[in-house]
Design an enzyme around this catalytic site. Structure first.
Site, PDB file in Angstrom:
ATOM      1  N   CYS A  76      42.836   5.308 -33.976  1.00 36.55           N
ATOM      2  CA  CYS A  76      44.186   5.434 -34.528  1.00 36.55           C
ATOM      3  C   CYS A  76      44.113   5.560 -36.059  1.00 36.55           C
ATOM      4  CB  CYS A  76      45.040   4.246 -34.085  1.00 36.55           C
ATOM      5  SG  CYS A  76      46.821   4.540 -34.196  1.00 36.55           S
ATOM      6  N   HIS A 197      43.901   5.126 -28.060  1.00 40.96           N
ATOM      7  CA  HIS A 197      43.211   3.857 -27.792  1.00 40.96           C
ATOM      8  C   HIS A 197      42.660   3.855 -26.364  1.00 40.96           C
ATOM      9  CE1 HIS A 197      44.482   1.191 -31.224  1.00 40.96           C
ATOM     10  NE2 HIS A 197      45.368   2.165 -31.367  1.00 40.96           N
ATOM     11  N   GLU A 199      40.742   1.769 -24.951  1.00 41.78           N
ATOM     12  CA  GLU A 199      40.700   0.409 -24.387  1.00 41.78           C
ATOM     13  C   GLU A 199      42.042  -0.022 -23.801  1.00 41.78           C
ATOM     14  OE1 GLU A 199      42.411  -0.319 -28.428  1.00 41.78           O
ATOM     15  OE2 GLU A 199      40.981   1.080 -27.532  1.00 41.78           O
TER      16      GLU A 199
END
Length: 372
Positions: A76, A197, A199
């Site tokens: 990000c 992202h 994750e």
């Protein structure tokens, strides 16, 4: 410097945060009106609150990684920091700048505050990139598409020259990039930026990832960090233990024994009659020859052209001079102000005379050398 306290650095994972100060990447003309800029600040109030200190630290950190080839994974904002650190630029607002030139089918919503973690949009993966390798089992034939989460209103506008794109959104925004010359996790090389992202890409109410390839970015990054650490440790030369020749080793053992005997005498209270005095003398001689002089003595010794190691004879002279100095002070203490003033004038006159005579002598030596 602040970063020095974190040395040695084996890897950097930089994630989300506020917008980067546009002045740091010389923001190109966006064509946004003042009203549009105000609207952006209102819609993204938490993101548009610039933190210049944070920008400075993170940009320096990214540049440090680039200088030393330290593994770096930017997620990000971290990817934007990486791009700016290498001379790239950002859109001040993706929706208002990029959407203007997009058809209805190409427009992308890059942030949805009402469905923050659940929001997804499609990206097209570039073939033969790390991202392609990680998600290849999930890609449909000829489509190369995956759905990613999105939490940003800014993004890469001009990609720095050293990087290669790994994924594009339908509106053309670069969603991932890497440095192919600095990517080999097994050798400790990893420089990459992802706008999304991985994750957080998990199925609703589950810990299961959207795709099996989601953890791969972190797994490869950790692999690179470990390899870099090993490489760094192996490059640090460990000094070899000092080896003494046989003669020096014998002397060392005698000195150690002398100190050991002296310690036993001190701790047990036994007399020296049980010990060979010559063995004690070895330690005593060593101490005497290695006892540090006072700072004042050392300073005076150096001024007199002596070395501390061979200063024994000078110490006696220093003591004599100190006694003379003490005696002189006692005599002067009994003198009147007029007498002291006359004495000072006398020595000042002598100083001038000595200086003149010395100068004439030195000039005479120079003339003689020139004449010869």
């Amino acid at each position: 410097m602040l970063l020095d306290s974190f040395e040695p650095i084996h890897g950097v994972l930089l994630c989300e945060g506020e917008d980067i100060d546009p002045s740091l990447y010389e923001a190109e003309v966006s064509g946004l009106s003042q009203e549009e800029l105000e609207e952006i600040r209102r819609l993204h109030a938490s993101d548009t609150a610039i933190d210049k200190e944070k920008d400075s630290i993170e940009l320096r950190l990214a540049k440090l990684c680039l200088e030393r080839n330290i593994p770096y994974l930017g997620i990000c904002r971290g990817s934007q920091v990486l791009n700016v650190a290498c001379g790239g630029s950002l859109y001040l607002d993706v929706e208002k700048e990029l959407s203007k030139n997009c058809s209805v089918g190409q427009k992308v919503e890059h942030i949805d505050y009402d469905n923050y973690d659940g929001h997804r949009h499609v990206v097209k993966v570039v073939e033969n990139t790390p991202l392609h390798h990680w998600f290849k089992d999930s890609l449909e034939e000829e489509k190369m598409d995956i759905w990613v989460n999105s939490y940003h209103h800014q993004g890469v506008k001009r990609l720095a020259e050293r990087f290669v794109p790994m994924a594009f959104a339908p509106d053309g925004l670069i969603e991932g990039f890497y440095d192919p010359d600095a990517y080999n996790p097994e050798e400790g090389k990893f420089i990459m930026g992802l706008q999304f992202h991985p994750e957080r890409m998990r199925k609703p109410d589950s810990e299961e990832f959207d795709y099996p390839g989601c953890p791969s970015a972190y797994q490869e990054f950790v692999k690179a960090v470990i390899a870099y650490q090993k490489k760094l440790n192996s490059s640090i030369s460990v000094p070899k233990a000092l080896k003494l020749d046989q003669e020096m080793e014998k002397k060392r053992k005698k000195i150690v024994r002398s100190f050991s005997l002296a310690k036993n005498i001190y701790t047990t209270g036994r007399g020296t009659h049980l010990v060979n005095e010559s063995e004690l003398e070895i330690g005593a001689d060593f101490l005497q020859s290695n006892t540090a002089l006072s700072l004042q003595q050392e300073k005076r010794l150096k001024q007199m052209g002596a070395t501390v190691r061979n200063g024994g004879s000078y110490i006696e002279r220093l003591k004599m001079n100190e006694e003379r100095e003490k005696a002189a002070k006692n005599v002067m203490g009994k003198m009147s102000v007029e007498q002291l003033s006359d004495l000072m004038s006398f020595y000042h006159m002598m100083e001038q005379i000595c200086s003149e005579v010395l100068e004439r002598k030195l000039n005479g030596i120079v003339h003689e050398e020139l004449g010869s």
